[in-house]
Structures are given as C-alpha cells and as structure tokens.
Design a protein around this motif. Structure first.
Motif, PDB file in Angstrom:
ATOM      1  N   TYR A 143       0.826  -1.204   0.000  1.00 22.63           N
ATOM      2  CA  TYR A 143       0.000   0.000   0.000  1.00 22.63           C
ATOM      3  C   TYR A 143       0.855   1.247   0.000  1.00 22.63           C
ATOM      4  O   TYR A 143       2.072   1.183   0.207  1.00 22.63           O
ATOM      5  CB  TYR A 143      -0.968  -0.005   1.180  1.00 22.63           C
TER       6      TYR A 143
ATOM      7  N   ARG B 240       8.416   4.203  -4.474  1.00 21.78           N
ATOM      8  CA  ARG B 240       8.460   3.195  -3.402  1.00 21.78           C
ATOM      9  C   ARG B 240       7.465   2.067  -3.692  1.00 21.78           C
ATOM     10  O   ARG B 240       7.755   0.898  -3.432  1.00 21.78           O
ATOM     11  CB  ARG B 240       8.164   3.828  -2.047  1.00 21.78           C
TER      12      ARG B 240
ATOM     13  N   GLU C 201      11.542   2.308  14.556  1.00 17.66           N
ATOM     14  CA  GLU C 201      10.690   3.415  14.090  1.00 17.66           C
ATOM     15  C   GLU C 201       9.405   3.413  14.899  1.00 17.66           C
ATOM     16  O   GLU C 201       9.206   2.567  15.770  1.00 17.66           O
ATOM     17  CB  GLU C 201      10.399   3.265  12.586  1.00 17.66           C
TER      18      GLU C 201
ATOM     19  N   ILE D 206       8.983   8.408   2.814  1.00 19.86           N
ATOM     20  CA  ILE D 206       9.067   9.445   1.781  1.00 19.86           C
ATOM     21  C   ILE D 206       9.186  10.810   2.471  1.00 19.86           C
ATOM     22  O   ILE D 206       9.944  11.677   2.037  1.00 19.86           O
ATOM     23  CB  ILE D 206       7.821   9.378   0.861  1.00 19.86           C
ATOM     24  N   THR D 207       8.463  10.964   3.581  1.00 21.27           N
ATOM     25  CA  THR D 207       8.567  12.207   4.355  1.00 21.27           C
ATOM     26  C   THR D 207       9.970  12.321   4.963  1.00 21.27           C
ATOM     27  O   THR D 207      10.550  13.406   5.007  1.00 21.27           O
ATOM     28  CB  THR D 207       7.504  12.218   5.475  1.00 21.27           C
TER      29      THR D 207
HETATM   30  N1  PDD Z   1       2.654   4.953   7.401  1.00 23.51           N
HETATM   31  N2  PDD Z   1       7.310   3.737   9.049  1.00 23.51           N
HETATM   32  C1  PDD Z   1       6.181   3.021   9.025  1.00 23.51           C
HETATM   33  C2  PDD Z   1       6.163   1.701   9.705  1.00 23.51           C
HETATM   34  C3  PDD Z   1       5.044   3.507   8.352  1.00 23.51           C
HETATM   35  O1  PDD Z   1       3.921   2.777   8.323  1.00 23.51           O
HETATM   36  C4  PDD Z   1       5.102   4.787   7.726  1.00 23.51           C
HETATM   37  C5  PDD Z   1       3.925   5.371   6.988  1.00 23.51           C
HETATM   38  C6  PDD Z   1       6.306   5.509   7.812  1.00 23.51           C
HETATM   39  C7  PDD Z   1       6.472   6.866   7.164  1.00 23.51           C
HETATM   40  O2  PDD Z   1       6.522   6.763   5.764  1.00 23.51           O
HETATM   41  P1  PDD Z   1       6.032   7.992   4.845  1.00 23.51           P
HETATM   42  O3  PDD Z   1       6.789   9.170   5.284  1.00 23.51           O
HETATM   43  O4  PDD Z   1       6.388   7.550   3.471  1.00 23.51           O
HETATM   44  O5  PDD Z   1       4.546   8.125   5.082  1.00 23.51           O
HETATM   45  C8  PDD Z   1       7.393   4.955   8.462  1.00 23.51           C
HETATM   46  C9  PDD Z   1       1.474   5.394   6.689  1.00 23.51           C
HETATM   47  C10 PDD Z   1       1.281   6.869   6.724  1.00 23.51           C
HETATM   48  C11 PDD Z   1       0.262   4.625   7.202  1.00 23.51           C
HETATM   49  O6  PDD Z   1       0.429   3.421   7.416  1.00 23.51           O
HETATM   50  O7  PDD Z   1      -0.820   5.186   7.343  1.00 23.51           O
END
Ligand code: PDD
Length: 286
Positions: free
Chosen positions: A32, A51, A182, A209-210
C-alpha cells in the motif's frame, strides 16, 4: 457518499467489492501507499510511486495499471470527493485465485487487485497536536524482517497503538536489539544540539518518503544529520524528539516512557522542520 476506485471502476463506496478469496484478505499479500493531499494537490507523488514500484518488485507482484494512470486515478478521486486536506490510500494485492493456496497464483490467470480511496481530513496541516506534541512509549519490535516493503501486514503496528493507548500515550516507538527502529506508522528522530539523529535505512525500517524530504530540508537549513542507531536512553536525554509520516508530516514528541524530553514542550527544531516541510510540500504538490 465517497467515490472509490476498484479494479478500473469508480464506484460509490457501498458498491465497491473485493472477493473473499483475495490474497490481501486471506494472507496480507499486498502492498500500500498513503499520499497526503494539501490544497487539493498530491504531496510527493513521485516518491510514493517509486516506493510502490519497489515494494511490488520485491514481492514479484504485478502493477495492474501504469504509473501515469495511477496519477490520473489519484487526481480524479481527490477531485470527485472534493478533498482539500486529507489523503489517498492505495492498495495492490496478489488478486483472488479460485481457492486458498499458499503458492502464488499465475498472474496471467489471477490479476492483481487495486483499490484506492480518499480520506478527508480538514485541518490536517494546522493540527493542534503539532503544538502540544505527542507522548510515546517504547515496545519491542515484533514485526517481520522486511519492513522496507510497505505491506498491508499491520497487525503488530495496530497492537502497538493499542498498547500506547492503554498506557495513556499517543503512539509507540519500537525497539530491536536495544535500538529504536521506528514508530508504529512513522519514522522516529531525536535532536541533540544542532544534530538530527535517525536510524539509517535498511530492511529494519520503512524508507519514509517524508523522511527523505525532511532530511534534505534539514541539510539545506544547515542542520547536521546523523543516520545511525540510537537507544531509548539516548532519546530520553535528547533535547527534542519527533516523528515523520505522510499523514502527520513532522510531529513533535514531548515524552518517552513517561520521561519529558528536554523541557517537555514542543521543540524549536521540530517546529521549524514542520513549517519548512509544509511550505515546500505545498509548493511542489501536483
Ligand atoms: N505509514 N514507518 C512506518 C512503519 C510507516 O507505516 C510509515 C507510513 C512511515 C512513514 O513513511 P512515509 O513518510 O512515506 O509516510 C514509516 C502510513 C502513513 C500509514 O500506514 O498510514
């Protein structure tokens, strides 16, 4: 009622259906992405698509539509649902074979399933939580070993959020071999002086990505970035802490396992990075 997208069709949400044999449902065999929407535009869409392609290829999963079509679907859903601030959720699974079987189905016979929907979150950028800061607890990281692939196996992260809730906190930071991996759905950072510390990339964490954008902005703002291991003890002794994700942007953390971080108030580095991130993301959104 929301309009959603399922396998090539735009439908009212109560008419959208996926088979009970779908491997996403039976085996969490799917990936996802969550892309945030600011001012009706998609934030870092290219990063999320890149990604997604990597997650798909690591699992030998076929993309049911092209990446250009994917952008068009995202935009259409944002438009028809009138989203100004919120997010678009995208999921691709290995489809619905005729029976339950551990062996992957032939992709020629069983096409992958694709689902997209929006979530409207007015006030996402101006979130009061960013002024207050979050409380986190530490928990053991009990997820599988390929956390760099964004799979829909979110049971342990959900359990982590419930553990946090039961402890009166907002979220949990996961710890493996004594080091923070994390947050349950975000990347974790601490700040000491002018240095931002966050775990290095690898299979142990999702490559946010953030995270990539925030580290780039931090370096541009002459802050020092160290991508390395850190412990909960080091975090408790830090000046500041924060998390990043597509849905929270940069969110300050003010307490870890009941211990105040710094003064216990939202820190200036996290606040500044949130401002820069929101400003730059609005400018670059498509
Ligand atoms: N989650 N680490 C984990 C385990 C995550 O599930 C996420 C994102 C991130 C941050 O990734 P990004 O900056 O690409 O959103 C790090 C999303 C937002 C979710 O599951 O809703």
């Amino acid at each position: 009622m929301r309009t959603v997208y399922v396998n090539g069709e735009y439908l009212p949400e109560d008419q959208a259906k996926v088979s009970i044999f779908d491997r996403g449902f039976l085996m969490a065999d799917g990936v996802y992405e969550v892309t945030s929407v600011l001012g009706g535009k998609l934030v870092d869409f290219d990063g999320h698509v890149m990604r997604l392609q990597r997650s798909l290829s690591e699992l030998d999963l076929a993309a049911p539509i092209s990446m250009e079509e994917l952008l068009a679907v995202h935009r259409e859903l944002v438009a028809v649902n009138g989203i100004d601030e919120g997010m678009v959720y995208l999921q691709i699974t290995r489809g619905a074979p005729a029976d339950r079987d551990f062996v992957f189905p032939d992709p020629e016979v069983t096409p992958s399933t694709i689902v997209l929907f929006t979530q409207n979150k007015p006030g996402l950028a101006a979130s009061p939580a960013a002024k207050k800061g979050m409380k986190v607890i530490s928990i053991e990281d009990q997820r599988w070993g390929r956390r760099d692939i964004k799979t829909v196996q979110l049971l342990y992260p959900s359990m982590g959020k419930m553990m946090a809730k039961a402890a009166g906190a907002d979220d949990a930071w996961m710890v493996e071999d004594g080091h923070v991996t994390e947050g349950t759905s975000n990347n974790a950072y601490i700040v000491k002086g002018n240095t931002i510390i966050t775990r290095h990339l690898g299979t142990e964490i999702l490559h946010g990505i953030t995270r990539a954008a925030v580290l780039r902005f931090a370096k541009e703002a002459q802050m020092k970035v160290e991508e390395r291991l850190f412990t909960i003890e080091e975090a408790k002794a830090a000046d500041e802490a924060f998390i990043t994700s597509a849905t929270t942007f940069v969110m300050p953390v003010v307490e870890i396992d009941g211990a105040k971080i710094g003064s216990g108030a939202v820190g200036s580095v996290a606040t500044r990075l949130r401002e820069i991130y929101l400003e730059e993301s609005r400018k670059a959104a498509i």
